[in-house]
Write a protein that holds these residues in place. Sequence first.
Motif, PDB file in Angstrom:
ATOM      1  N   ALA A 392       0.855  -1.192   0.000  1.00  6.94           N
ATOM      2  CA  ALA A 392       0.000   0.000   0.000  1.00  6.94           C
ATOM      3  C   ALA A 392       0.891   1.242   0.000  1.00  6.94           C
ATOM      4  O   ALA A 392       1.723   1.409   0.899  1.00  6.94           O
ATOM      5  CB  ALA A 392      -0.914  -0.006   1.220  1.00  6.94           C
ATOM      6  N   PRO A 393       0.768   2.090  -0.986  1.00  4.62           N
ATOM      7  CA  PRO A 393       1.714   3.208  -1.109  1.00  4.62           C
ATOM      8  C   PRO A 393       1.507   4.268  -0.030  1.00  4.62           C
ATOM      9  O   PRO A 393       0.384   4.563   0.367  1.00  4.62           O
ATOM     10  CB  PRO A 393       1.413   3.772  -2.503  1.00  4.62           C
ATOM     11  CG  PRO A 393       0.007   3.372  -2.785  1.00  4.62           C
ATOM     12  CD  PRO A 393      -0.211   2.065  -2.081  1.00  4.62           C
ATOM     13  N   SER A 394       2.624   4.818   0.433  1.00  2.00           N
ATOM     14  CA  SER A 394       2.587   5.979   1.309  1.00  2.00           C
ATOM     15  C   SER A 394       2.224   7.203   0.470  1.00  2.00           C
ATOM     16  O   SER A 394       2.224   7.133  -0.770  1.00  2.00           O
ATOM     17  CB  SER A 394       3.945   6.174   1.974  1.00  2.00           C
ATOM     18  OG  SER A 394       4.936   6.432   0.990  1.00  2.00           O
ATOM     19  N   PRO A 395       1.905   8.341   1.111  1.00  2.00           N
ATOM     20  CA  PRO A 395       1.590   9.533   0.308  1.00  2.00           C
ATOM     21  C   PRO A 395       2.658   9.881  -0.728  1.00  2.00           C
ATOM     22  O   PRO A 395       2.305  10.165  -1.882  1.00  2.00           O
ATOM     23  CB  PRO A 395       1.416  10.630   1.363  1.00  2.00           C
ATOM     24  CG  PRO A 395       0.900   9.905   2.557  1.00  2.00           C
ATOM     25  CD  PRO A 395       1.625   8.578   2.548  1.00  2.00           C
ATOM     26  N   PRO A 396       3.968   9.883  -0.397  1.00  2.00           N
ATOM     27  CA  PRO A 396       4.948  10.160  -1.459  1.00  2.00           C
ATOM     28  C   PRO A 396       4.923   9.126  -2.578  1.00  2.00           C
ATOM     29  O   PRO A 396       5.014   9.472  -3.764  1.00  2.00           O
ATOM     30  CB  PRO A 396       6.287  10.168  -0.715  1.00  2.00           C
ATOM     31  CG  PRO A 396       5.940  10.501   0.695  1.00  2.00           C
ATOM     32  CD  PRO A 396       4.627   9.833   0.919  1.00  2.00           C
TER      33      PRO A 396
END
Length: 790
Positions: A392-396
Amino acid sequence: MTTVPPTEWDDHGFGADSHRGPEETRPRLDRVPATLDGRLDLTELLRRGVAPTQAVVLRVKDREARHRDADVPLVLKTYHRAYAPDPGVRRALGEDLGAHVARVLEHGTADGHPYELLPSYGETTLADYHARHPGPLPAPLLHGVITQLYEALSAVHDEDVVHGDVTPDNLVVRAQREDRLDLVLVDFGAAVHTGGDEDVPRRRAWKGKPLYLAPEASTHRQSVTPAADWWSAGMVVAELAGGRHPIDFRGDEEVLAEIATHDPELPLVTDPRVRALCHGLLTRAPEHRWGAEQVGRWLTGEDPPVAPRTVGAAPEDLPPRPTVEPFPFLGRAVVSTEELAHQFDHYRRAADDLLARRRGRERLREWLGQFTEAPGGSPDDAEVLDRLLERAPSPPDMLRLLNWMGPRLPASWHGLPLDALGLADLETAAVRGDDRARALVAALARHPELLPLLSTRPEGEGLDEVQQRWQDHRDNWRAATRDLLADGGPADRRAAARLLRRTGDLDARLLGLAHRPERTVEWLLRRTAWDRGLGEAPHWYRDLRADPDHPLRLLAAFLLGGLARQEAEERQDALRVAAVERLFARETDARYAVLRRLDRPPTLGWALLGATLATAPWTFVIGLADLFNHANQAEIVVAWMLALPAAAIVFALELWIALYIGPPVYHPTRSLAGLVIRTGERPARATRSRGRLGNAIGAAVLVGLGVLGLWAVVWAPWAWPCATVVALTGWTVQRWWAWRRTARDARLARAAHRAAPTAPTLRPAAPVRPGGPHRTAGPARTAAPTGRNQ
């Protein structure tokens, strides 16, 4: 994006395979053609043609002054012979079509290629002006732009000319005034002369900029009609009225698909009449679109009818597009990565839910694989995509994914634009308390990688530098304001510390300072300018504003402006109270002096009464002693000899102390008469209040006085006057000393009170909002000593 610059176009249908165009045969792409070199002098290279589709644009001066004075600059445009302007357009522009249409002064062929000689209208385009003045165009300027567009398009359409490329880049700002921009429509390289044929002209050569093309002009075979120019004019007006272009996409395919299937949304156009004009011009069906007649009526104040808004494919055939398996997202079948990136950015919660599940990431990875495996795809793209979707990607990482899918989308995050105007709107909304804006500012503060990642997107240039300045401001904020909470700072240090605390509002203001340093500093200087009506500013506030080169201290001055004004108002209140009290004291002194003069005779009367009451008893006692002859005759003679000077001394002492102390303080507390009265009252009061015990005490006192009187009569009649003089002399000295000390203290207090205070003691300030004035009651009045001396 593959947007066509002025006087440049593709010579193939959109979406078709590119084929090799004609070779460049113009020999001099940065100089005046040899045929014209003997007459025209080159002064500036405005644009060098890097492809046959581009015109070479030079600024020159005509030594022969055929059309203008020799010193007046002209513009020379040379075209490739394969992309020569329409001859009918040239003939039409050779005539004077009004002040807002470029005129061709001369045209011909030089070195085998066509050229045009035009007046030089200036170097600033409407696009340049709007970039330097972001945001919605003020109403007077906008109305002037609409009027001049109407006049220009009406003039060229009357000559059966369709411009085909009406954009802010092709509107030159010839002159600027506060309430008007003087515009000229230029660059007719893509224009077509229809010749007045009733049949709609079509061409396979795809020309124009997708963001401003009408739906029927963006198809595989373009329709060239005046209605297309009015659509482009509507896009220009909507962009100027709303502050940014109404279409979020920037990729050619996505832009063309959007305008072919959806009416443009105009949430940023707030003026109802301007919105009606935009809706009338941006009607996708050409037969229902506003033209010169409706726009003219709108300019006179009428409200022509607007066709209903529609959704669906345009009536023209769309450009051929590659076959792509759609990706379902929120009930929409998405067929391009840019469109999906746009949806992910605007609907972040749904995107986060999708990517939080492993199955969702696998579906997205499989769908995006169509584009990495397509011709032109890169193995590096697949590796990057695998790394981004591994978890799951972080905001960046989410932003990196959006950059991968939509690198041509305008810079935005959570659906909020972060261009020059968007950052300013973000700061304003966050300071006003908008939850969405505050959350975005907090996210940008937590993840310093976001703005640099957005700087690679269109309209995000310079965001990496904004991030660096913002981080510097946040790191230096405490050091820049630390001395304010030391001695000599605001009176209410607790309130000052609360206002200077790092919060989301402060981060938003620091972001605005990092984004537009010069403009923000000018704004801060204006907002922190001191109101002279409040008197002198507190010294700590003056120190904050002393150096405009330290913007953080200026911002601190703005945040503490309410405290500074409150301190100044309290100081003014204290000064006003002191001034009133000084006037009151002077008036009181004057009245007091009058009262002393008026009360002096009664005061002397009380002194005489007291002296009489003190001397009368011993005269009676000496007379009894002399009458009954119980005392020694020598004692009686001495007593009579002492009685007269003693009486004189008593009267002299009491009259002198009465004049020294003066009214109204002398009597009854400091007078001999008052002492006698108080002495007589106390036994009588004790006798009345204590019954038998009081009577017994009173009798005992009377017996004692009788014994004392008998002793004075029989043995020492002279003792009474002597004792009276000694006692009165001692009490008079005590009264004189006590009153002198009291009068001195009163004079000092009165002098200090009457002196103008330079720094009155102020109460701690009440909580205030940043930059807001707050009035409080002035300090309480303190009573000064009222004693006076003559």
